[in-house]
Design an enzyme around this catalytic site. Sequence first.
Site, PDB file in Angstrom:
ATOM      1  N   GLU A  64     135.524  31.788 103.897  1.00 17.42           N
ATOM      2  CA  GLU A  64     136.555  31.328 102.961  1.00 17.42           C
ATOM      3  C   GLU A  64     136.132  30.055 102.211  1.00 17.42           C
ATOM      4  OE1 GLU A  64     137.636  32.612 106.179  1.00 17.42           O
ATOM      5  OE2 GLU A  64     137.856  34.368 104.894  1.00 17.42           O
ATOM      6  N   VAL A  87     130.895  25.830 110.918  1.00 16.01           N
ATOM      7  CA  VAL A  87     129.863  26.054 111.933  1.00 16.01           C
ATOM      8  C   VAL A  87     129.798  27.541 112.257  1.00 16.01           C
ATOM      9  CG1 VAL A  87     129.176  25.615 114.321  1.00 16.01           C
ATOM     10  CG2 VAL A  87     130.142  23.760 112.943  1.00 16.01           C
ATOM     11  N   LEU A  88     128.661  28.128 111.969  1.00 15.47           N
ATOM     12  CA  LEU A  88     128.425  29.530 112.309  1.00 15.47           C
ATOM     13  C   LEU A  88     127.501  29.582 113.516  1.00 15.47           C
ATOM     14  CD1 LEU A  88     127.914  30.698 108.671  1.00 15.47           C
ATOM     15  CD2 LEU A  88     129.480  31.837 110.229  1.00 15.47           C
ATOM     16  N   ILE A  89     127.903  30.354 114.500  1.00 13.18           N
ATOM     17  CA  ILE A  89     127.047  30.515 115.684  1.00 13.18           C
ATOM     18  C   ILE A  89     126.763  31.997 115.867  1.00 13.18           C
ATOM     19  CG2 ILE A  89     126.811  30.120 118.167  1.00 13.18           C
ATOM     20  CD1 ILE A  89     128.769  27.758 117.830  1.00 13.18           C
ATOM     21  N   THR A  93     126.408  40.661 116.831  1.00 15.12           N
ATOM     22  CA  THR A  93     126.418  41.636 115.733  1.00 15.12           C
ATOM     23  C   THR A  93     125.737  41.029 114.509  1.00 15.12           C
ATOM     24  OG1 THR A  93     128.468  40.867 114.729  1.00 15.12           O
ATOM     25  CG2 THR A  93     128.666  42.442 116.554  1.00 15.12           C
ATOM     26  N   HIS A  95     127.305  40.138 111.875  1.00 16.62           N
ATOM     27  CA  HIS A  95     128.293  39.347 111.136  1.00 16.62           C
ATOM     28  C   HIS A  95     127.735  37.992 110.705  1.00 16.62           C
ATOM     29  CE1 HIS A  95     132.353  40.681 110.404  1.00 16.62           C
ATOM     30  NE2 HIS A  95     132.770  39.441 110.361  1.00 16.62           N
ATOM     31  N   LEU A 120     126.387  21.317 101.139  1.00 21.59           N
ATOM     32  CA  LEU A 120     126.367  22.391 102.142  1.00 21.59           C
ATOM     33  C   LEU A 120     126.513  21.793 103.544  1.00 21.59           C
ATOM     34  CD1 LEU A 120     125.896  25.439 102.778  1.00 21.59           C
ATOM     35  CD2 LEU A 120     123.459  24.885 102.945  1.00 21.59           C
ATOM     36  N   ARG A 134     123.866  19.128 116.583  1.00 26.60           N
ATOM     37  CA  ARG A 134     123.960  18.765 115.166  1.00 26.60           C
ATOM     38  C   ARG A 134     125.306  18.132 114.808  1.00 26.60           C
ATOM     39  NH1 ARG A 134     120.212  21.883 116.278  1.00 26.60           N
ATOM     40  NH2 ARG A 134     118.309  22.108 115.066  1.00 26.60           N
TER      41      ARG A 134
END
Length: 164
Positions: A64, A87-89, A93, A95, A120, A134
């Site tokens: 989003e 935060v993407l972990i 899958t 995704h 970013l 991080r």
Amino acid sequence: MAEFEKGVVPRKDLNGAGLRILIVHTRWNLSIVDPLVKGTIETLRSAGVTAENILVRDVPGAFELPFASQQLLRQHPDVDACISIGVLIKGSTMHFEYIADSTCHGLMRVGLDSGKPVVLGVLTCLTEDQAFERAGIGRQGHAGHNHGIDWAQAAIEMALLNKK
Ligand code: CRM
């Protein structure tokens, strides 16, 4: 030979006085996002950005962020830069790959299309430990470095560049 130090060398004497900065952050992985937002705000404040000039909005997840950043920049034309934080972990899958790729490309597009710097502030981590480190809250004695500090400095530097 000097030892290699990973990371950005910030410009000295960054002055954010008078700048208006938008922070859009996710509620996914909030326990990691929260310290990142905190580190961002503290750095903006210590560089002279006033509390009234920091707008904070939230969205569900990283996917989003581009749309929300675009719309909020449109709704607040007085904003000088946007910092989009999530935060993407990696899970089990595909995704992660799709969200990471489209979020990063989307945010780049928002910046170029709007003519306003978009920073970013999205971590794309393979493990939870990478994300914790991080955000400066690493476990097992490795606190790491809060990347919100770098994002705030980048936002000020790019906002000032954009005013020239
Ligand atoms: C995130 O910030 N978001 C994640 N999301 C949600 C995604 C978005 C929804 C609605 O449009 O798709 O909000 O950004 C995820 O779906 C996943 C994948 C979870 C899984 O099944 O592995 N991860 C994240 C994430 O890590 N961070």
